[in-house]
Write a protein that holds these residues in place. Structure first.
Motif, PDB file in Angstrom:
ATOM      1  N   THR A  35     -16.519  28.927  -5.120  1.00 42.51           N
ATOM      2  CA  THR A  35     -16.228  28.657  -3.712  1.00 42.51           C
ATOM      3  C   THR A  35     -14.886  29.240  -3.268  1.00 42.51           C
ATOM      4  OG1 THR A  35     -15.304  26.495  -4.278  1.00 42.51           O
ATOM      5  CG2 THR A  35     -17.636  26.572  -3.620  1.00 42.51           C
ATOM      6  N   THR A  36     -14.023  29.593  -4.199  1.00 39.19           N
ATOM      7  CA  THR A  36     -12.742  30.183  -3.809  1.00 39.19           C
ATOM      8  C   THR A  36     -12.916  31.578  -3.214  1.00 39.19           C
ATOM      9  OG1 THR A  36     -12.312  31.073  -6.024  1.00 39.19           O
ATOM     10  CG2 THR A  36     -11.451  28.874  -5.543  1.00 39.19           C
ATOM     11  N   ILE A  37     -14.070  32.201  -3.427  1.00 39.63           N
ATOM     12  CA  ILE A  37     -14.323  33.524  -2.851  1.00 39.63           C
ATOM     13  C   ILE A  37     -15.474  33.500  -1.851  1.00 39.63           C
ATOM     14  CG2 ILE A  37     -13.375  34.757  -4.840  1.00 39.63           C
ATOM     15  CD1 ILE A  37     -16.335  35.362  -5.651  1.00 39.63           C
ATOM     16  N   GLN A  38     -15.847  32.315  -1.383  1.00 39.92           N
ATOM     17  CA  GLN A  38     -17.031  32.195  -0.531  1.00 39.92           C
ATOM     18  C   GLN A  38     -16.925  32.936   0.796  1.00 39.92           C
ATOM     19  OE1 GLN A  38     -17.770  28.085   0.330  1.00 39.92           O
ATOM     20  NE2 GLN A  38     -15.644  27.700   0.877  1.00 39.92           N
ATOM     21  N   ASN A  39     -15.727  33.255   1.255  1.00 38.65           N
ATOM     22  CA  ASN A  39     -15.563  33.948   2.528  1.00 38.65           C
ATOM     23  C   ASN A  39     -15.382  35.455   2.377  1.00 38.65           C
ATOM     24  OD1 ASN A  39     -15.776  31.599   4.123  1.00 38.65           O
ATOM     25  ND2 ASN A  39     -13.717  31.047   3.506  1.00 38.65           N
ATOM     26  N   ILE A  40     -15.481  35.947   1.168  1.00 36.04           N
ATOM     27  CA  ILE A  40     -15.388  37.382   0.909  1.00 36.04           C
ATOM     28  C   ILE A  40     -16.805  37.950   0.887  1.00 36.04           C
ATOM     29  CG2 ILE A  40     -14.718  39.136  -0.774  1.00 36.04           C
ATOM     30  CD1 ILE A  40     -12.532  37.209  -1.736  1.00 36.04           C
ATOM     31  N   PRO A  41     -17.075  39.032   1.644  1.00 38.33           N
ATOM     32  CA  PRO A  41     -18.413  39.617   1.592  1.00 38.33           C
ATOM     33  C   PRO A  41     -18.779  39.972   0.139  1.00 38.33           C
ATOM     34  CG  PRO A  41     -17.132  40.604   3.354  1.00 38.33           C
ATOM     35  CD  PRO A  41     -16.184  39.752   2.552  1.00 38.33           C
ATOM     36  N   ALA A  42     -19.997  39.613  -0.244  1.00 42.72           N
ATOM     37  CA  ALA A  42     -20.407  39.824  -1.632  1.00 42.72           C
ATOM     38  C   ALA A  42     -21.889  40.133  -1.713  1.00 42.72           C
ATOM     39  CB  ALA A  42     -20.103  38.581  -2.457  1.00 42.72           C
ATOM     40  N   VAL A  43     -22.263  40.767  -2.800  1.00 42.50           N
ATOM     41  CA  VAL A  43     -23.663  41.027  -3.096  1.00 42.50           C
ATOM     42  C   VAL A  43     -23.890  40.724  -4.571  1.00 42.50           C
ATOM     43  CG1 VAL A  43     -23.230  43.478  -3.538  1.00 42.50           C
ATOM     44  CG2 VAL A  43     -25.543  42.723  -2.990  1.00 42.50           C
ATOM     45  N   ILE A  44     -25.029  40.143  -4.860  1.00 44.90           N
ATOM     46  CA  ILE A  44     -25.441  39.873  -6.237  1.00 44.90           C
ATOM     47  C   ILE A  44     -26.669  40.738  -6.497  1.00 44.90           C
ATOM     48  CG2 ILE A  44     -26.276  38.115  -7.846  1.00 44.90           C
ATOM     49  CD1 ILE A  44     -24.832  36.057  -5.911  1.00 44.90           C
ATOM     50  N   ILE A  45     -26.562  41.633  -7.468  1.00 40.83           N
ATOM     51  CA  ILE A  45     -27.642  42.555  -7.799  1.00 40.83           C
ATOM     52  C   ILE A  45     -28.069  42.253  -9.229  1.00 40.83           C
ATOM     53  CG2 ILE A  45     -28.293  44.975  -8.065  1.00 40.83           C
ATOM     54  CD1 ILE A  45     -25.973  45.575  -6.024  1.00 40.83           C
ATOM     55  N   GLN A  46     -29.331  41.895  -9.398  1.00 40.08           N
ATOM     56  CA  GLN A  46     -29.834  41.427 -10.690  1.00 40.08           C
ATOM     57  C   GLN A  46     -31.077  42.198 -11.086  1.00 40.08           C
ATOM     58  OE1 GLN A  46     -28.763  38.877 -12.810  1.00 40.08           O
ATOM     59  NE2 GLN A  46     -30.449  39.412 -14.151  1.00 40.08           N
ATOM     60  N   GLY A  47     -31.108  42.725 -12.284  1.00 40.03           N
ATOM     61  CA  GLY A  47     -32.315  43.364 -12.802  1.00 40.03           C
ATOM     62  C   GLY A  47     -33.310  42.313 -13.267  1.00 40.03           C
ATOM     63  N   ARG A  48     -34.550  42.467 -12.877  1.00 45.82           N
ATOM     64  CA  ARG A  48     -35.589  41.502 -13.240  1.00 45.82           C
ATOM     65  C   ARG A  48     -35.742  41.369 -14.748  1.00 45.82           C
ATOM     66  NH1 ARG A  48     -42.003  42.203 -12.362  1.00 45.82           N
ATOM     67  NH2 ARG A  48     -42.629  40.173 -13.141  1.00 45.82           N
ATOM     68  N   TYR A  49     -35.574  42.460 -15.464  1.00 39.60           N
ATOM     69  CA  TYR A  49     -35.783  42.451 -16.907  1.00 39.60           C
ATOM     70  C   TYR A  49     -34.476  42.368 -17.700  1.00 39.60           C
ATOM     71  CZ  TYR A  49     -40.473  43.750 -15.540  1.00 39.60           C
ATOM     72  OH  TYR A  49     -41.716  43.756 -14.967  1.00 39.60           O
TER      73      TYR A  49
END
Length: 80
Positions: free
Chosen positions: A16-30
């Protein structure tokens, strides 16, 4: 796993300390190194972050789908 964080859940506990910073989570299915449940747990802590599961990818940023999404967001965030 006895790493350098104060606890095994340190990243989630402090997300939550970075909740106001634009972010993306990119996850490989495998991805077997970092399972999708880890990415989903982070997304629950950072609900404003964009979240993408790359269907034909594992763990490596050099995989086509992951690298394309990383470039997309690098371009998107370059103006911030």
């Amino acid at each position: 796993n006895g790493g350098f964080f104060e606890s095994d859940e340190w990243i989630l506990e402090n997300a939550t300390t970075i909740q106001n910073i634009p972010a993306v989570i990119i996850q490989g299915r495998y991805d077997v190194v970092c399972p999708a449940t880890s990415a989903w747990g982070l997304h629950k802590k950072l609900p404003r972050a964009d979240f993408h599961i790359i269907q034909d990818a594992g763990h490596s940023m050099t995989e086509e789908g992951i690298s394309a999404k990383l470039v997309e967001y690098t371009d998107k965030y370059s103006d911030l």
